[in-house]
Design an enzyme around this catalytic site. Structure first.
Site, PDB file in Angstrom:
ATOM      1  N   LYS A  44       0.581  -1.399  -0.053  1.00  0.00           N
ATOM      2  CA  LYS A  44       0.423  -0.011  -0.463  1.00  0.00           C
ATOM      3  C   LYS A  44       0.761   1.216   0.160  1.00  0.00           C
ATOM      4  O   LYS A  44       0.530   2.119  -0.325  1.00  0.00           O
ATOM      5  CB  LYS A  44      -0.935   0.336   0.998  1.00  0.00           C
ATOM      6  CG  LYS A  44      -1.719  -1.323   1.709  1.00  0.00           C
ATOM      7  CD  LYS A  44      -2.156  -1.076   3.044  1.00  0.00           C
ATOM      8  CE  LYS A  44      -2.537  -2.080   3.474  1.00  0.00           C
ATOM      9  NZ  LYS A  44      -2.998  -2.153   4.917  1.00  0.00           N
ATOM     10  N   GLY A  45       1.900   1.397   0.693  1.00  0.00           N
ATOM     11  CA  GLY A  45       2.953   2.204   0.964  1.00  0.00           C
ATOM     12  C   GLY A  45       3.157   3.243  -0.479  1.00  0.00           C
ATOM     13  O   GLY A  45       3.083   4.304  -0.601  1.00  0.00           O
ATOM     14  N   GLU A 100       7.923   2.741  -6.381  1.00  0.00           N
ATOM     15  CA  GLU A 100       8.072   2.583  -5.263  1.00  0.00           C
ATOM     16  C   GLU A 100       8.199   3.634  -4.302  1.00  0.00           C
ATOM     17  O   GLU A 100       8.175   4.477  -4.568  1.00  0.00           O
ATOM     18  CB  GLU A 100       9.279   1.667  -4.888  1.00  0.00           C
ATOM     19  CG  GLU A 100       8.977   0.041  -4.852  1.00  0.00           C
ATOM     20  CD  GLU A 100       8.281  -0.534  -3.181  1.00  0.00           C
ATOM     21  OE1 GLU A 100       7.093   0.287  -2.436  1.00  0.00           O
ATOM     22  OE2 GLU A 100       8.550  -1.379  -2.800  1.00  0.00           O
ATOM     23  N   ASP A 101       7.905   3.447  -2.471  1.00  0.00           N
ATOM     24  CA  ASP A 101       7.890   4.269  -1.971  1.00  0.00           C
ATOM     25  C   ASP A 101       8.689   4.760  -1.555  1.00  0.00           C
ATOM     26  O   ASP A 101       9.569   5.475  -1.202  1.00  0.00           O
ATOM     27  CB  ASP A 101       6.404   4.238  -0.402  1.00  0.00           C
ATOM     28  CG  ASP A 101       6.629   2.284   0.341  1.00  0.00           C
ATOM     29  OD1 ASP A 101       8.040   1.365  -0.632  1.00  0.00           O
ATOM     30  OD2 ASP A 101       6.248   2.099   0.688  1.00  0.00           O
ATOM     31  N   ASP A 104      14.798   0.168  -0.036  1.00  0.00           N
ATOM     32  CA  ASP A 104      15.881  -0.102   1.769  1.00  0.00           C
ATOM     33  C   ASP A 104      16.797  -1.360   1.710  1.00  0.00           C
ATOM     34  O   ASP A 104      17.651  -1.162   0.952  1.00  0.00           O
ATOM     35  CB  ASP A 104      14.692  -0.750   2.757  1.00  0.00           C
ATOM     36  CG  ASP A 104      14.828  -0.997   4.257  1.00  0.00           C
ATOM     37  OD1 ASP A 104      16.043   0.499   4.169  1.00  0.00           O
ATOM     38  OD2 ASP A 104      14.370  -0.981   5.146  1.00  0.00           O
ATOM     39  N   PHE A 153      14.209   4.708  10.830  1.00  0.00           N
ATOM     40  CA  PHE A 153      12.598   4.047  10.043  1.00  0.00           C
ATOM     41  C   PHE A 153      11.833   5.943   9.349  1.00  0.00           C
ATOM     42  O   PHE A 153      11.259   6.599  10.493  1.00  0.00           O
ATOM     43  CB  PHE A 153      12.109   3.032  11.669  1.00  0.00           C
ATOM     44  CG  PHE A 153      10.902   3.054  10.510  1.00  0.00           C
ATOM     45  CD1 PHE A 153      11.524   0.991   9.901  1.00  0.00           C
ATOM     46  CD2 PHE A 153       9.834   2.764  10.941  1.00  0.00           C
ATOM     47  CE1 PHE A 153      10.067   1.104   8.994  1.00  0.00           C
ATOM     48  CE2 PHE A 153       8.481   2.506  10.311  1.00  0.00           C
ATOM     49  CZ  PHE A 153       9.019   1.321   9.334  1.00  0.00           C
ATOM     50  N   ASP A 160       4.191   3.651   6.502  1.00  0.00           N
ATOM     51  CA  ASP A 160       3.443   3.148   7.989  1.00  0.00           C
ATOM     52  C   ASP A 160       4.170   2.362   9.063  1.00  0.00           C
ATOM     53  O   ASP A 160       5.869   2.200   8.137  1.00  0.00           O
ATOM     54  CB  ASP A 160       2.682   1.752   7.416  1.00  0.00           C
ATOM     55  CG  ASP A 160       3.161   0.526   7.625  1.00  0.00           C
ATOM     56  OD1 ASP A 160       3.466   0.542   6.697  1.00  0.00           O
ATOM     57  OD2 ASP A 160       2.869  -0.353   8.275  1.00  0.00           O
ATOM     58  N   ARG A 166       0.334   6.872   6.880  1.00  0.00           N
ATOM     59  CA  ARG A 166       0.338   6.691   5.845  1.00  0.00           C
ATOM     60  C   ARG A 166      -0.110   7.832   5.320  1.00  0.00           C
ATOM     61  O   ARG A 166       0.038   8.767   4.291  1.00  0.00           O
ATOM     62  CB  ARG A 166      -0.093   5.553   5.897  1.00  0.00           C
ATOM     63  CG  ARG A 166       0.298   4.403   5.587  1.00  0.00           C
ATOM     64  CD  ARG A 166      -0.545   2.868   5.166  1.00  0.00           C
ATOM     65  NE  ARG A 166      -0.201   1.873   5.420  1.00  0.00           N
ATOM     66  CZ  ARG A 166       1.045   0.362   4.826  1.00  0.00           C
ATOM     67  NH1 ARG A 166       1.806   1.519   4.132  1.00  0.00           N
ATOM     68  NH2 ARG A 166       0.863  -0.333   5.262  1.00  0.00           N
TER      69      ARG A 166
HETATM   70  P1  IMP Z   1      13.207  -3.716   1.637  1.00  0.00           P
HETATM   71  O1  IMP Z   1      12.815  -5.446   0.579  1.00  0.00           O
HETATM   72  O2  IMP Z   1      13.879  -3.851   1.708  1.00  0.00           O
HETATM   73  O3  IMP Z   1      13.477  -3.299   0.456  1.00  0.00           O
HETATM   74  O4  IMP Z   1      11.627  -3.090   1.798  1.00  0.00           O
HETATM   75  C1  IMP Z   1      10.931  -2.649   1.162  1.00  0.00           C
HETATM   76  C2  IMP Z   1       9.644  -2.501   1.741  1.00  0.00           C
HETATM   77  O5  IMP Z   1       9.654  -1.856   2.972  1.00  0.00           O
HETATM   78  C3  IMP Z   1       8.945  -0.653   1.288  1.00  0.00           C
HETATM   79  O6  IMP Z   1       8.466  -1.184   0.239  1.00  0.00           O
HETATM   80  C4  IMP Z   1       8.466  -0.610   2.669  1.00  0.00           C
HETATM   81  O7  IMP Z   1       7.016  -0.611   2.853  1.00  0.00           O
HETATM   82  C5  IMP Z   1       8.934  -0.919   3.653  1.00  0.00           C
HETATM   83  N1  IMP Z   1       9.834  -0.194   4.630  1.00  0.00           N
HETATM   84  C6  IMP Z   1      11.465  -0.161   5.156  1.00  0.00           C
HETATM   85  N2  IMP Z   1      12.009   0.973   5.595  1.00  0.00           N
HETATM   86  C7  IMP Z   1      11.128   1.880   5.203  1.00  0.00           C
HETATM   87  C8  IMP Z   1      10.886   3.167   6.801  1.00  0.00           C
HETATM   88  O8  IMP Z   1      11.389   3.339   6.720  1.00  0.00           O
HETATM   89  N3  IMP Z   1       9.729   2.886   6.786  1.00  0.00           N
HETATM   90  C9  IMP Z   1       8.649   2.438   6.811  1.00  0.00           C
HETATM   91  N4  IMP Z   1       8.174   1.300   5.586  1.00  0.00           N
HETATM   92  C10 IMP Z   1       9.858   0.629   5.510  1.00  0.00           C
HETATM   93 MG    MG Z   2       4.869  -0.758   5.037  1.00  0.00          MG
END
Ligand code: IMP
Ligand code: MG
Length: 180
Positions: A44-45, A100-101, A104, A153, A160, A166
């Site tokens: 949803k992000g 993408e939001d 990470d 974070f 979220d 959100r």
């Molecule tokens: P990744 O697979 O570690 O790159 O994570 C991607 C997803 O993790 C994002 O689409 C977010 O939903 C969530 N995420 C990663 N970092 C954060 C943060 O700092 N705040 C909130 N959600 C996060």
């Molecule tokens: Mg999330």
């Protein structure tokens, strides 16, 4: 208590968000002229970002959505990515831009990129609103990036913590006591 009282500090203001989207939209408009652009958004992000970004894109585009899960209620990645809702469209002939939001660890996106590339689109690229390069595990890079953020974070603008925050119109960092 108001949601705003949980915020320690703002990282990306509403004003900067507007500027970022304008810039990204202009670039995407140029780069995808004459192409069959499909914006793929991960719920949803990314929904807030998509809604703003698409209105700054001045060429025809389609949108489609995917639901995956990689995070539970915590703040650390599980490393497990599961497709909960797949795309509706057949990707053949499309130039796919994943919206993408936040990028990470990159585990979520590298998994999705591989799946989408296997469906014979013309191209697959990534547009992320936020990039947290310090945390990268996968070998993946964004083609378009709104802002680079430190290893904290963050919440708001679609992002979220435990499904909350959100709807904040900016990106911020929570006070430490909110996690406890
Ligand atoms: P990744 O697979 O570690 O790159 O994570 C991607 C997803 O993790 C994002 O689409 C977010 O939903 C969530 N995420 C990663 N970092 C954060 C943060 O700092 N705040 C909130 N959600 C996060
Ligand atoms: Mg999330």
């Amino acid at each position: 208590m108001s949601m705003l009282n949980d915020i320690d500090h703002v990282l990306v203001s509403e004003e900067s968000i507007k500027e970022i989207n304008k810039k990204l939209g202009e670039q995407i408009t140029k780069d995808y002229a004459g192409k069959k652009l499909l914006l793929v958004s991960i719920l949803k992000g990314a929904v807030v970002f998509l809604a703003d970004l698409m209105r700054e894109i001045k060429i025809h585009c389609n949108i489609d959505f995917m639901v995956v899960s990689s995070y539970g209620a915590g703040t650390k990645t599980s490393g497990v990515v599961k497709i909960i809702k797949d795309l509706d469209l057949n990707l053949e002939g499309y130039d796919v831009l994943i919206v993408e939001d936040i990028l990470d660890s990159g585990l979520t996106l590298s998994y999705i990129v591989d799946i989408l590339k296997g469906r014979n689109p013309n191209s697959v690229r990534i547009c992320t609103f936020l990039d947290k390069p310090e945390r990268r595990i996968s070998d993946i890079k964004a083609d378009y990036c709104g802002a680079v953020v430190p290893d904290e974070f963050v919440v708001g603008y679609g992002l979220d913590y435990d499904e909350k925050y959100r709807n904040l119109p900016f990106v911020g960092v929570l006070k430490p006591e909110v996690y406890n």
